[in-house]
Design a protein around this motif. Structure first.
Motif, PDB file in Angstrom:
ATOM      1  N   SER A   8       0.847  -1.184   0.000  1.00  0.00           N
ATOM      2  CA  SER A   8       0.000   0.000   0.000  1.00  0.00           C
ATOM      3  C   SER A   8       0.885   1.238   0.000  1.00  0.00           C
ATOM      4  O   SER A   8       1.745   1.393   0.879  1.00  0.00           O
ATOM      5  CB  SER A   8      -0.906  -0.011   1.231  1.00  0.00           C
ATOM      6  N   LEU A   9       0.708   2.091  -0.990  1.00  0.00           N
ATOM      7  CA  LEU A   9       1.542   3.280  -1.135  1.00  0.00           C
ATOM      8  C   LEU A   9       0.730   4.535  -0.869  1.00  0.00           C
ATOM      9  O   LEU A   9      -0.420   4.647  -1.290  1.00  0.00           O
ATOM     10  CB  LEU A   9       2.137   3.348  -2.543  1.00  0.00           C
ATOM     11  N   MET A  10       1.347   5.499  -0.207  1.00  0.00           N
ATOM     12  CA  MET A  10       0.715   6.779   0.076  1.00  0.00           C
ATOM     13  C   MET A  10       0.848   7.714  -1.127  1.00  0.00           C
ATOM     14  O   MET A  10       1.753   7.551  -1.955  1.00  0.00           O
ATOM     15  CB  MET A  10       1.369   7.426   1.293  1.00  0.00           C
ATOM     16  N   GLY A 217      16.250   9.363  -4.603  1.00  0.00           N
ATOM     17  CA  GLY A 217      15.003  10.012  -4.955  1.00  0.00           C
ATOM     18  C   GLY A 217      13.808   9.111  -4.706  1.00  0.00           C
ATOM     19  O   GLY A 217      13.848   8.235  -3.843  1.00  0.00           O
ATOM     20  N   ALA A 218      12.752   9.311  -5.496  1.00  0.00           N
ATOM     21  CA  ALA A 218      11.512   8.572  -5.264  1.00  0.00           C
ATOM     22  C   ALA A 218      10.780   8.331  -6.570  1.00  0.00           C
ATOM     23  O   ALA A 218      10.739   9.193  -7.453  1.00  0.00           O
ATOM     24  CB  ALA A 218      10.613   9.334  -4.301  1.00  0.00           C
ATOM     25  N   GLY A 219      10.185   7.153  -6.676  1.00  0.00           N
ATOM     26  CA  GLY A 219       9.315   6.826  -7.786  1.00  0.00           C
ATOM     27  C   GLY A 219       7.861   6.951  -7.383  1.00  0.00           C
ATOM     28  O   GLY A 219       7.507   6.738  -6.217  1.00  0.00           O
ATOM     29  N   ILE A 220       7.027   7.302  -8.360  1.00  0.00           N
ATOM     30  CA  ILE A 220       5.587   7.432  -8.131  1.00  0.00           C
ATOM     31  C   ILE A 220       4.873   6.538  -9.139  1.00  0.00           C
ATOM     32  O   ILE A 220       4.945   6.768 -10.354  1.00  0.00           O
ATOM     33  CB  ILE A 220       5.114   8.887  -8.290  1.00  0.00           C
ATOM     34  N   LEU A 221       4.202   5.529  -8.644  1.00  0.00           N
ATOM     35  CA  LEU A 221       3.437   4.614  -9.485  1.00  0.00           C
ATOM     36  C   LEU A 221       2.095   5.246  -9.814  1.00  0.00           C
ATOM     37  O   LEU A 221       1.401   5.748  -8.933  1.00  0.00           O
ATOM     38  CB  LEU A 221       3.224   3.292  -8.754  1.00  0.00           C
ATOM     39  N   VAL A 222       1.711   5.189 -11.085  1.00  0.00           N
ATOM     40  CA  VAL A 222       0.416   5.698 -11.531  1.00  0.00           C
ATOM     41  C   VAL A 222      -0.483   4.504 -11.824  1.00  0.00           C
ATOM     42  O   VAL A 222      -0.154   3.657 -12.654  1.00  0.00           O
ATOM     43  CB  VAL A 222       0.564   6.584 -12.785  1.00  0.00           C
ATOM     44  N   GLY A 223      -1.617   4.428 -11.113  1.00  0.00           N
ATOM     45  CA  GLY A 223      -2.538   3.327 -11.326  1.00  0.00           C
ATOM     46  C   GLY A 223      -2.658   2.445 -10.105  1.00  0.00           C
ATOM     47  O   GLY A 223      -2.213   2.795  -9.007  1.00  0.00           O
ATOM     48  N   ARG A 231       7.845   4.576  -4.395  1.00  0.00           N
ATOM     49  CA  ARG A 231       7.587   4.896  -2.993  1.00  0.00           C
ATOM     50  C   ARG A 231       6.183   5.434  -2.785  1.00  0.00           C
ATOM     51  O   ARG A 231       5.608   5.297  -1.697  1.00  0.00           O
ATOM     52  CB  ARG A 231       8.597   5.933  -2.500  1.00  0.00           C
ATOM     53  N   TYR A 232       5.626   6.071  -3.809  1.00  0.00           N
ATOM     54  CA  TYR A 232       4.316   6.701  -3.696  1.00  0.00           C
ATOM     55  C   TYR A 232       3.421   6.231  -4.841  1.00  0.00           C
ATOM     56  O   TYR A 232       3.877   5.574  -5.782  1.00  0.00           O
ATOM     57  CB  TYR A 232       4.445   8.233  -3.737  1.00  0.00           C
ATOM     58  N   ARG A 233       2.155   6.613  -4.792  1.00  0.00           N
ATOM     59  CA  ARG A 233       1.203   6.207  -5.836  1.00  0.00           C
ATOM     60  C   ARG A 233       0.166   7.296  -6.057  1.00  0.00           C
ATOM     61  O   ARG A 233      -0.284   7.945  -5.111  1.00  0.00           O
ATOM     62  CB  ARG A 233       0.499   4.904  -5.447  1.00  0.00           C
ATOM     63  N   ILE A 234      -0.201   7.478  -7.328  1.00  0.00           N
ATOM     64  CA  ILE A 234      -1.297   8.350  -7.746  1.00  0.00           C
ATOM     65  C   ILE A 234      -2.266   7.490  -8.560  1.00  0.00           C
ATOM     66  O   ILE A 234      -1.836   6.641  -9.347  1.00  0.00           O
ATOM     67  CB  ILE A 234      -0.789   9.539  -8.587  1.00  0.00           C
ATOM     68  N   ASP A 235      -3.555   7.710  -8.391  1.00  0.00           N
ATOM     69  CA  ASP A 235      -4.547   6.806  -8.974  1.00  0.00           C
ATOM     70  C   ASP A 235      -4.519   6.728 -10.495  1.00  0.00           C
ATOM     71  O   ASP A 235      -4.635   5.641 -11.067  1.00  0.00           O
ATOM     72  CB  ASP A 235      -5.963   7.220  -8.537  1.00  0.00           C
ATOM     73  N   ASP A 236      -4.399   7.882 -11.170  1.00  0.00           N
ATOM     74  CA  ASP A 236      -4.614   7.879 -12.614  1.00  0.00           C
ATOM     75  C   ASP A 236      -4.008   9.121 -13.252  1.00  0.00           C
ATOM     76  O   ASP A 236      -3.391   9.958 -12.567  1.00  0.00           O
ATOM     77  CB  ASP A 236      -6.117   7.794 -12.935  1.00  0.00           C
TER      78      ASP A 236
END
Length: 252
Positions: A8-10, A217-223, A231-236
């Motif tokens: 689970s990513l914030m 740094g940091a990666g942001i997963l989309v989806g 490290r983080y996530r955005i829905d779409d």
């Protein structure tokens, strides 16, 4: 793909882009996925947003995509930032420099085989790239297993790299990926002062997530969430555009 259970990513913090070097995937991250690669339309909202981000980050902005670099730059217009295409194998720097690996000889036969495969199956789309050839089966997913099997045979026969992706498979030049692309960008004096941040949605983006993590740094997963080095996530895509706009203090 990391061999781990999904986590689970914030959402990313609002100040993550402060003093960042920002690297962005394109399809599925900045624009919605389309049935055909040519079906994507870039509007002024996106180009204006990228220009504003480039100014905020003092030029420390690049797109890192599986698309051909020149094609993506043409879609973004004359103010396009630096673009890395073909999964890290083509560099089109914003200062005019161009770098590209040699086109593998085995792509000639591979392209012919993939074209025959696509032409015999309605809904399967061939994409011819400078350093690779891909078939997209989003419109006819029942051909997934056969497409992957063909890609595996061609990659093994011609010394090519087999690239998996969302509803596509590609054989391409070996020797690079989005992680190596980000490392090359971060070695450039213009990007080096920033903390690397990379946004992407596909398994093709995992090497990029790994690279930015190792560089501090940091990666942001989309989806949807999955096993990932992000490290983080955005829905779409809409969420990405809104988050980037918020970082600039402008309406989404």
């Amino acid at each position: 793909m990391p061999d781990r259970e999904p986590v689970s990513l914030m959402p990313p913090p609002a100040d993550l882009l402060d003093a960042a070097s920002l690297f962005l995937d394109f399809d599925g991250t900045l624009v919605e996925l389309a049935d055909h690669p040519d079906g994507v339309v870039v509007d002024s909202r996106l180009t204006d947003l990228l220009c504003a981000l480039g100014e905020k980050l003092e030029g420390r902005l690049a797109l890192v995509s599986g698309r051909p670099a020149e094609d993506l730059a043409a879609m973004l217009g004359p103010d396009a930032p630096s673009v890395v295409g073909s999964h890290g194998m083509e560099f089109r720097w914003s200062d005019g420099r161009r770098e590209r690996a040699e086109r593998p000889v085995g792509l000639v036969e591979s392209l012919a085989a993939l074209r025959a495969f696509a032409e015999a199956r309605p809904g399967v789309v061939l994409e011819d790239k400078p350093l690779g050839a891909a078939v997209h089966y989003r419109m006819n997913p029942e051909h997934e297993a056969d497409a992957i099997a063909l890609g595996e045979r061609l990659a093994a026969a011609h010394g090519l790299y087999l690239q998996h992706g969302k509803m596509m498979v590609e054989v391409r030049s070996p020797g690079g990926d989005k992680g190596s692309a980000i490392r090359t960008l971060m070695a450039d004096p213009r990007f080096a002062p920033g903390r690397p941040v990379f946004l992407g949605d596909d398994v093709t983006d995992e090497p990029g997530f790994s690279a930015v993590a190792l560089l501090g740094g940091a990666g942001i997963l989309v989806g949807p969430g999955r096993a990932t080095d992000a490290r983080y996530r955005i829905d779409d895509v809409s969420g990405v555009l809104g988050w980037l706009a918020a970082a600039l203090g402008v309406p989404a």
